[in-house]
Motif scaffolding. Structure first.
Motif, PDB file in Angstrom:
ATOM      1  N   ARG A 212       0.813  -1.216   0.000  1.00  0.00           N
ATOM      2  CA  ARG A 212       0.000   0.000   0.000  1.00  0.00           C
ATOM      3  C   ARG A 212       0.851   1.273   0.000  1.00  0.00           C
ATOM      4  O   ARG A 212       0.341   2.365   0.285  1.00  0.00           O
ATOM      5  CB  ARG A 212      -0.915  -0.008   1.229  1.00  0.00           C
ATOM      6  N   ASP A 213       2.143   1.075  -0.198  1.00  0.00           N
ATOM      7  CA  ASP A 213       3.049   2.220  -0.286  1.00  0.00           C
ATOM      8  C   ASP A 213       3.001   3.076   0.980  1.00  0.00           C
ATOM      9  O   ASP A 213       2.942   4.312   0.928  1.00  0.00           O
ATOM     10  CB  ASP A 213       2.693   3.068  -1.527  1.00  0.00           C
ATOM     11  N   VAL A 214       2.986   2.385   2.126  1.00  0.00           N
ATOM     12  CA  VAL A 214       2.992   3.081   3.423  1.00  0.00           C
ATOM     13  C   VAL A 214       4.335   2.786   4.092  1.00  0.00           C
ATOM     14  O   VAL A 214       4.753   1.627   4.158  1.00  0.00           O
ATOM     15  CB  VAL A 214       1.840   2.595   4.320  1.00  0.00           C
ATOM     16  N   SER A 215       5.000   3.814   4.559  1.00  0.00           N
ATOM     17  CA  SER A 215       6.302   3.586   5.200  1.00  0.00           C
ATOM     18  C   SER A 215       6.114   3.364   6.706  1.00  0.00           C
ATOM     19  O   SER A 215       5.240   3.975   7.337  1.00  0.00           O
ATOM     20  CB  SER A 215       7.225   4.774   4.952  1.00  0.00           C
ATOM     21  N   LEU A 216       6.928   2.468   7.247  1.00  0.00           N
ATOM     22  CA  LEU A 216       6.868   2.150   8.683  1.00  0.00           C
ATOM     23  C   LEU A 216       8.128   2.693   9.353  1.00  0.00           C
ATOM     24  O   LEU A 216       9.239   2.439   8.888  1.00  0.00           O
ATOM     25  CB  LEU A 216       6.802   0.634   8.886  1.00  0.00           C
TER      26      LEU A 216
END
Lengths: 74, 676
Positions: free
Chosen positions: B386-390
């Motif tokens: 989902r192209d979310v950075s952690l």
């Protein structure tokens, strides 16, 4: 956090949905494999198990209804 | 002696002088008033004070008899002595009978002083007696007056008391020691169904049905035996049916502390009893409903786990095969369906356990950073998708050791992180931070850059099945995760909270007590748990699988096709398993707990007590995952406790570890997690 009768029914509904997805994809995939292919056998096992799971749902629903009716009748 | 005051009825002056002289000779000084007719005698009587009257019997203008009668009328207390020369003995006696004090004949005048003295003494006695009698009469009158006053006061007091009793809603009564009613108020008369006149002096047996009367008397006897008050429930039969009363019974004591009566104050609690009964019924109903619900959930879990094991197991096997991308996608959908089923079952069971207070927790000092890292790694594939950075911010985590159940904390963080990713925007960010609270607690904070939640909806987030409309979006979920997470946090003595701003994002946090930083226990999971077993390793040996479900056996056969050096033996029952273990001497036993002839636990115990077999490692494969059972079976000798539906990677690692050396790494991955 208690679960009411509608919520019990909601759970049953969701279970059926998830099982239906499994059954559906199995039925799509099974014809794609030749007789004797072990993968076909694996899919048949998944299909059989999902049918068994689906067969449990009406029984669970009946028990929920009976439980609620028994409580109301007391 | 003082001067005597004498009234002398005498017409002859010489006789009068003689009387005076005689009295003086007799030692009596006298002041004599002489009269000789009716008028002067009456006037003297009415006006003067005299100690004694001396009267001649026959006078020319008056007579002694009339004088006696007049004296009796006007001054009866004055002694009256006839002094006559003519009165005969017979007449004198007659006069004495009529009240004369004495008589003295003139020819025996010498007797006069003694007669006067005796008359005076008798008069004094009479006066004293009269005075005493008057005192008695006066005292009696006073006493009667006081009694009347007290009687009036008592009657007034009694009226007041009776008014209070009669207006009391309680039924009040008093019985004497023989059990007869001596006092009752109107309410008691109503309860007894009689009027006041019909109740007094009656016993319970006279007034009430025999069975009830016996009960009342038995309660009375208990009070009298113990000599102190007692509160009991008693039933009374009233015209509208049976009523229940709460009766307070106590002995009534006299001024010496001895009981002389028994008092009862009874209050009608019929309505309260009905309410209590209704509440009790409602509680029982709720308990029955909870039991029914728990049974339903338990049945659902157990009955669905067997087919679910086959679904997930064979789907994992298929995923390991060579497949076209299209077929791989279909298999992935099957796996996801199975995973969602499993997640739903597990979360519903968790809710039931939390609700029933049956959640088994094992608190220990754990490093929160390890658990966060493990959860981040599991969520990473979803975040990438989902192209979310952690991001983990450990800048404020000087001490991150907390008291928690490792597995349950992992479950909470996995839920918070997967939500933060799922409800984020493409290209968004999820940050995990740590904050120490008041030096006693650690807050693990998960912040996203998602669409945020309106303030009105924040608390609804934690209601089971509440997805706030997410069910109409492509975001998948059971709607139970946050409810379970909050329940788990609270069960660990912690708090789970949220703040949010629409269009800017949300911050969820879980706060738990800090633990002893010097004793953090390393976790069993972490990265090694994710390491995939080798695709082709030279594991050699014999595995005995004791399992009655043919589908599970076939699944294991398919799993072990990837270990050509491993031979699989199958026993469909406990007895067969024990026999085959002795005959084949396997290198590993995989043991199901629910067998048709005996429990898997019994099989484990028999194997571990057999000198020839106890060296064989035994791994449990069960749909039950109760912590207490897991601990018990591991203590009994099981090397591993694997839950169904099986994770093929985990099963392979257990087999490799038991039959050979460490796996060098390979392509078999863990089962995809729900939400991926």
């Amino acid at each position: 956090m208690s679960m009411s009768e509608p919520e019990s029914i909601d759970i049953i509904h969701r279970l059926k949905n998830h099982i239906a997805i499994v059954v559906g994809y199995c039925e799509l995939l099974i014809p794609e494999f030749e007789e004797g292919d072990r993968r076909r056998g694996d899919l048949l096992e998944v299909h059989k198990a999902s049918q068994e799971a689906m067969a449990l749902i009406p029984e669970l629903a009946r028990r929920v209804r009976e439980g609620d009716r028994a409580l109301r009748d007391e | 002696m003082s001067v005597l005051r004498i009234l002398h009825l005498e017409d002859d002056r010489l006789d009068a002088d003689l009387v005076e002289a005689t009295l003086a000779a007799g030692g009596l000084e006298a002041a004599i008033t002489r009269v000789d007719d009716r008028e002067s005698f009456r006037a003297a009587l009415e006006s003067g004070q005299f100690d004694v009257i001396l009267a001649d019997y026959s006078l020319p203008r008056f007579d002694g008899l009339s004088a006696q009668i007049m004296t009796a009328e006007l001054r009866p207390e004055i002694p009256f002595i006839f002094l006559s020369g003519s009165i005969g003995e017979e007449l004198a006696v007659e006069r004495l009978k009529d009240g004369a004090t004495d008589y003295v004949l003139k020819d025996r005048m010498a007797r006069l002083p003694s007669a006067v003295r005796r008359a005076l003494a008798e008069a004094a006695n009479r006066a004293e007696r009269r005075h005493a009698e008057e005192n008695v009469r006066r005292l009696n009158a006073e006493l009667e007056q006081r009694v009347a006053l007290r009687t009036m006061e008592l009657a007034e007091s009694q009226r007041r008391l009776q008014a209070i009793l009669d207006h009391s809603p309680a039924a009040i009564s008093m019985k004497d020691l023989s059990g007869r009613y001596i006092v009752a108020n109107r309410e008691f008369e109503r309860v007894a169904g009689v009027g006041a006149n019909d109740l007094l002096d009656k016993s319970d047996a006279d007034l009430f049905p025999p069975r009830l009367a016996v009960t009342y008397r038995a309660n009375d006897a208990r009070v009298m035996a113990k000599q102190h008050g007692l509160s009991v429930e008693e039933t009374f039969l009233l015209p509208d049916g049976v009523h229940v009363y709460q009766s307070i019974k106590f002995p009534v004591l006299d001024d010496r502390g001895r009981p002389y009566a028994l008092c009862a104050i009874s209050i009608d609690i019929t309505e309260r009893k009905k309410t209590d009964d209704a509440l009790k019924m409602a509680r029982l109903e709720a308990e029955r409903a909870n039991r029914a619900k728990s049974e339903f959930l338990s049945r659902m879990s157990h009955e669905l786990r067997t087919p679910l094991n086959a679904i997930l197991g064979f789907a994992q096997v298929l995923q390991l095969d060579e497949l076209s991308d299209e077929k791989k996608e279909s298999v992935l959908q099957i796996l996801r369906g199975g995973e969602h089923l499993l997640a739903l079952i597990n979360e519903v069971l968790d809710i039931a356990r939390i609700e029933a207070g049956h959640l088994a927790l094992s608190a220990e000092a754990v490093d929160a950073r390890d658990i966060v890292q493990l959860a981040m790694e599991l969520v990473q594939p979803l975040a990438q998708q989902r192209d979310v950075s952690l991001v983990v911010d450990e800048s404020r985590a000087a001490d991150a050791v907390i008291l928690a159940d490792r597995q349950r904390l992992h479950q909470i963080l996995l839920n918070l992180l997967s939500n933060a990713v799922k409800y984020n925007r493409r290209g968004g960010r999820v940050t995990v931070g740590f904050e120490e609270v008041e030096g006693e607690r650690l807050r693990i904070v998960v912040t996203d850059t998602g669409i945020g939640i309106p303030p009105d909806n924040l608390e609804r987030l934690f209601q089971p099945f509440e997805r706030l409309g997410a069910e109409r979006t492509p975001v998948e979920g059971t709607g139970l995760g946050l409810a379970v997470s909050r329940g788990l946090a609270e069960a660990m003595g912690g708090i789970l909270g949220v703040t949010s701003e629409v269009d800017r994002g949300s911050t969820f946090w879980v706060e738990l007590a800090l633990g002893d930083a010097s004793h953090p226990r390393p976790g069993p999971g972490s990265r090694s748990r994710l390491a995939a077993p080798a695709e082709s390793r030279l594991t050699m040996g014999v595995v005995l699988y004791i399992e009655d479900n043919q589908s599970n056996v076939r699944l294991m056969e398919r799993v072990l096709e990837r270990r050509p050096g491993v031979r699989l033996l199958h026993a469909p029952s406990g007895e067969d398993g024990l026999r085959l273990a002795r005959d084949a001497n396997p290198d590993l036993i995989l043991l199901d707990l629910h067998l048709p002839d005996m429990s898997g636990e019994d099989v484990l115990l028999q194997l571990s007590q057999d000198a020839a077999l106890k060296r064989i490692p035994i791994a449990i494969l069960s749909a039950d995952a109760l912590p207490a059972q897991t601990r018990r079976l591991k203590a009994a000798g099981a090397i591993a406790y694997l839950t169904k539906p099986i994770d093929i990677g985990q099963v392979m690692r257990t087999i490799d570890d038991s039959l050979g050396g460490p796996a060098p790494g390979g392509v078999e991955g863990p089962r995809p997690q729900a939400g991926e």
